[in-house]
Design a protein around this motif. Structure first.
Motif, PDB file in Angstrom:
ATOM      1  N   LEU A 181      -4.027   3.737   1.959  1.00 33.61           N
ATOM      2  CA  LEU A 181      -4.511   3.917   0.583  1.00 33.61           C
ATOM      3  C   LEU A 181      -5.406   5.152   0.469  1.00 33.61           C
ATOM      4  O   LEU A 181      -5.390   5.847  -0.541  1.00 33.61           O
ATOM      5  CB  LEU A 181      -5.275   2.667   0.141  1.00 33.61           C
ATOM      6  N   VAL A 237      -5.742   6.009  -7.171  1.00 35.04           N
ATOM      7  CA  VAL A 237      -5.738   4.993  -6.117  1.00 35.04           C
ATOM      8  C   VAL A 237      -6.872   5.266  -5.131  1.00 35.04           C
ATOM      9  O   VAL A 237      -7.649   4.368  -4.778  1.00 35.04           O
ATOM     10  CB  VAL A 237      -4.377   4.973  -5.384  1.00 35.04           C
ATOM     11  N   ARG A 238      -6.986   6.521  -4.682  1.00 39.94           N
ATOM     12  CA  ARG A 238      -8.068   6.880  -3.754  1.00 39.94           C
ATOM     13  C   ARG A 238      -9.427   6.699  -4.416  1.00 39.94           C
ATOM     14  O   ARG A 238     -10.402   6.290  -3.771  1.00 39.94           O
ATOM     15  CB  ARG A 238      -7.909   8.332  -3.280  1.00 39.94           C
ATOM     16  N   ALA A 262       0.829  -1.209   0.000  1.00 40.59           N
ATOM     17  CA  ALA A 262       0.000   0.000   0.000  1.00 40.59           C
ATOM     18  C   ALA A 262       0.864   1.261   0.000  1.00 40.59           C
ATOM     19  O   ALA A 262       0.389   2.345  -0.328  1.00 40.59           O
ATOM     20  CB  ALA A 262      -0.923   0.006   1.217  1.00 40.59           C
ATOM     21  N   LEU A 319     -10.491   3.056  -4.386  1.00 39.63           N
ATOM     22  CA  LEU A 319     -10.928   2.682  -3.041  1.00 39.63           C
ATOM     23  C   LEU A 319     -12.327   3.236  -2.755  1.00 39.63           C
ATOM     24  O   LEU A 319     -13.201   2.532  -2.248  1.00 39.63           O
ATOM     25  CB  LEU A 319      -9.920   3.221  -2.021  1.00 39.63           C
ATOM     26  N   ARG A 368      -0.119  -0.039  -5.934  1.00 40.48           N
ATOM     27  CA  ARG A 368      -1.059   0.459  -4.921  1.00 40.48           C
ATOM     28  C   ARG A 368      -2.497   0.322  -5.402  1.00 40.48           C
ATOM     29  O   ARG A 368      -3.407   0.015  -4.621  1.00 40.48           O
ATOM     30  CB  ARG A 368      -0.731   1.917  -4.582  1.00 40.48           C
ATOM     31  N   GLN A 369      -2.715   0.540  -6.690  1.00 39.89           N
ATOM     32  CA  GLN A 369      -4.061   0.349  -7.246  1.00 39.89           C
ATOM     33  C   GLN A 369      -4.522  -1.085  -7.079  1.00 39.89           C
ATOM     34  O   GLN A 369      -5.678  -1.347  -6.723  1.00 39.89           O
ATOM     35  CB  GLN A 369      -4.065   0.712  -8.737  1.00 39.89           C
ATOM     36  N   ASP A 419      -3.365   8.107  -0.128  1.00 39.33           N
ATOM     37  CA  ASP A 419      -2.434   7.989  -1.255  1.00 39.33           C
ATOM     38  C   ASP A 419      -2.380   9.283  -2.064  1.00 39.33           C
ATOM     39  O   ASP A 419      -3.400   9.947  -2.276  1.00 39.33           O
ATOM     40  CB  ASP A 419      -2.851   6.826  -2.170  1.00 39.33           C
ATOM     41  N   ALA A 445      -5.579  -1.744  -3.509  1.00 35.74           N
ATOM     42  CA  ALA A 445      -6.871  -1.117  -3.227  1.00 35.74           C
ATOM     43  C   ALA A 445      -8.019  -1.940  -3.801  1.00 35.74           C
ATOM     44  O   ALA A 445      -9.035  -2.163  -3.139  1.00 35.74           O
ATOM     45  CB  ALA A 445      -6.893   0.296  -3.805  1.00 35.74           C
ATOM     46  N   GLN A 446      -7.862  -2.397  -5.036  1.00 34.62           N
ATOM     47  CA  GLN A 446      -8.916  -3.186  -5.680  1.00 34.62           C
ATOM     48  C   GLN A 446      -9.144  -4.499  -4.946  1.00 34.62           C
ATOM     49  O   GLN A 446     -10.279  -4.929  -4.743  1.00 34.62           O
ATOM     50  CB  GLN A 446      -8.544  -3.445  -7.139  1.00 34.62           C
ATOM     51  N   LEU A 481      -5.966   0.222   4.602  1.00 33.07           N
ATOM     52  CA  LEU A 481      -6.983   1.034   3.938  1.00 33.07           C
ATOM     53  C   LEU A 481      -6.761   2.524   4.193  1.00 33.07           C
ATOM     54  O   LEU A 481      -6.934   3.351   3.296  1.00 33.07           O
ATOM     55  CB  LEU A 481      -8.373   0.623   4.425  1.00 33.07           C
TER      56      LEU A 481
END
Length: 443
Positions: free
Chosen positions: A117, A125-126, A76, A129, A84-85, A120, A88-89, A114
């Motif tokens: 992220l 990325v955000r 993360a 999420l 990072r993506q 981020d 998050a997914q 979490l």
């Protein structure tokens, strides 16, 4: 000596622990990735590969459902956005599938992940999420609250519009602190917007948000809040259409709308079959007034005869031209000039629910601008509201009623009179309260 073909790393089975250990030592990232993405790879090997030099390997670890949470936390914070993506997914995808016991575990092990992220630096990325968590009933409140306050609409918008985690207090606080452009419209579009949240939106200067609120049939809008909106509605044409279509319109609101909406929207009001008899009569009178003002050259689309609203409607021709609907501020000024703007009259209007006139009367008597009076009442602060009534020259008994009825202050926190009749603050204290709103002392 070259190893047999069966023992070469590319030929090994990552499901076998000993083989997998050899594969993670390979110089070829493609071979290490096979271990990273295999569903049966042991957690310790996945954790080891979370620090791999190759981004493609770390991304495979990020997508692997078996990766331990400690490794997810490392990923993360990875330097590569794509890694990072992927984290998050995956985390967001797992949340809806968790049992109650697993949800407790995920709460304990992944909240930090979490939250990382949600902070981020990469909007995408955000955004991933936020989109994944927006309607989950078991998403962590802290994470949702942070996403709801994001500076990018693509992140905060989905959460503000859909998340069941956000409380009435969260939403009101976000509105009061001035969210990013478009965020208030997202809040106004939520299912079952509460009366307090609707009131906060109505007090804003956000035309688009109020338009969305009026067009939201599930939004709970109190009559006094609707009055406030109607005070400003003539200057906000986008509000007119959703206003005339608003379910359960009070009779007074119907009359006020009929005084300024365009002819085509007046026709929409006339065609409604859900108006109560009082509202129907008000509408008939408003139409007659407009026809009378137009004279012989009445505006197109306005009926010159009676409007059929059933047995309770008023029929027949008007007895004569009637005066146009008087604005609350004009009425207050006129009555004050005539010496009739008394406390008893204002109190009667407040009991009847005529908020617009009560506000105008307080503004007239206190010689404070109506917009400032509205801000004072909107604070729900007992001392500020009491100081306003004192400035208007009215009694403390009436100030108590204004606190309860107009400012919606709970009885337990509203100020009481001293010795039964006197104001509980000194004149100096009350002047000090009003100075906060830029009100200067009377000459």
């Amino acid at each position: 000596m070259t190893p047999p073909a069966a023992q070469r790393p590319e030929a090994l089975d990552p499901a076998d622990y000993e083989s997998a250990k050899r594969m993670v030592q390979s110089q070829d990232p493609a071979i290490r990735r096979k271990v990273a993405e295999h569903p049966k790879t042991r957690p310790e090997l996945l954790y080891f590969l979370a620090a791999d030099a190759a981004a493609e390997v770390r991304r495979a670890i990020a997508t692997n459902a078996g990766t331990p949470r400690q490794a997810d936390l490392l990923l993360a914070k990875d330097r590569e956005v794509m890694v990072r993506q992927a984290v998050a997914q995956k985390i967001a995808r797992l949340l809806p599938e968790l049992s109650a016991d697993q949800a407790i575990q995920i709460e304990r092990l992944t909240v930090e992940c979490l939250e990382t992220l949600a902070r981020d630096q990469a909007t995408e990325v955000r955004g991933i999420l936020a989109e994944a968590l927006k309607d989950l009933p078991n998403a962590p409140h802290g994470v949702i609250n942070r996403l709801a306050r994001d500076v990018e609409l693509s992140v905060c918008g989905p959460v503000l519009q859909h998340s069941p985690i956000l409380t009435e207090e969260d939403l009101t606080d976000i509105i009061m602190k001035g969210p990013v452009r478009g965020a208030m419209t997202a809040i106004a579009s939520r299912q079952n917007v509460t009366a307090s949240v609707a009131d906060a939106i109505a007090r804003s200067d956000d035309e688009a948000a109020v338009t969305a609120l009026l067009g939201n049939p599930s939004a709970q809008i109190r009559e006094e809040t609707l009055d406030r909106i109607l005070d400003q509605a003539p200057q906000h044409e986008p509000w007119h259409s959703p206003l005339v279509r608003r379910p359960r319109l009070p009779a007074r609101a119907v009359a006020r709308l009929a005084s300024f909406v365009a002819d085509n929207l007046l026709k929409v009001l006339q065609d409604r079959d859900d108006l109560d008899p009082a509202a129907a009569r008000n509408l008939v009178e408003a139409v007659r007034q407009r026809v009378g003002q137009a004279g012989a050259g009445a505006a197109p689309g306005l009926p010159l005869g009676p409007v059929d609203f059933g047995e309770e409607a008023v029929g027949g021709a008007a007895a004569g031209p009637e005066k146009p609907v008087e604005r609350p501020s004009d009425k207050a000024a006129r009555l004050n000039k005539e010496g009739k703007l008394t406390e008893k009259l204002i109190e009667g209007s407040m009991v009847e629910g005529d908020r617009a006139f009560v506000m105008a009367a307080l503004a007239e008597l206190s010689q404070i601008e109506l917009a400032v009076v509205d801000r004072i009442v909107a604070t729900h602060a007992p001392r500020a509201v009491t100081a306003l009534v004192w400035r208007a020259g009215l009694t403390m008994r009436f100030a108590r009623q204004v606190q309860l009825r107009l400012a919606q202050i709970p009885p337990k926190t509203a100020l009481n009179a001293r010795d039964g009749t006197h104001y509980p603050m000194t004149d100096e204290e009350m002047r000090w309260q009003l100075e906060f709103f830029g009100v200067e002392a009377k000459a």
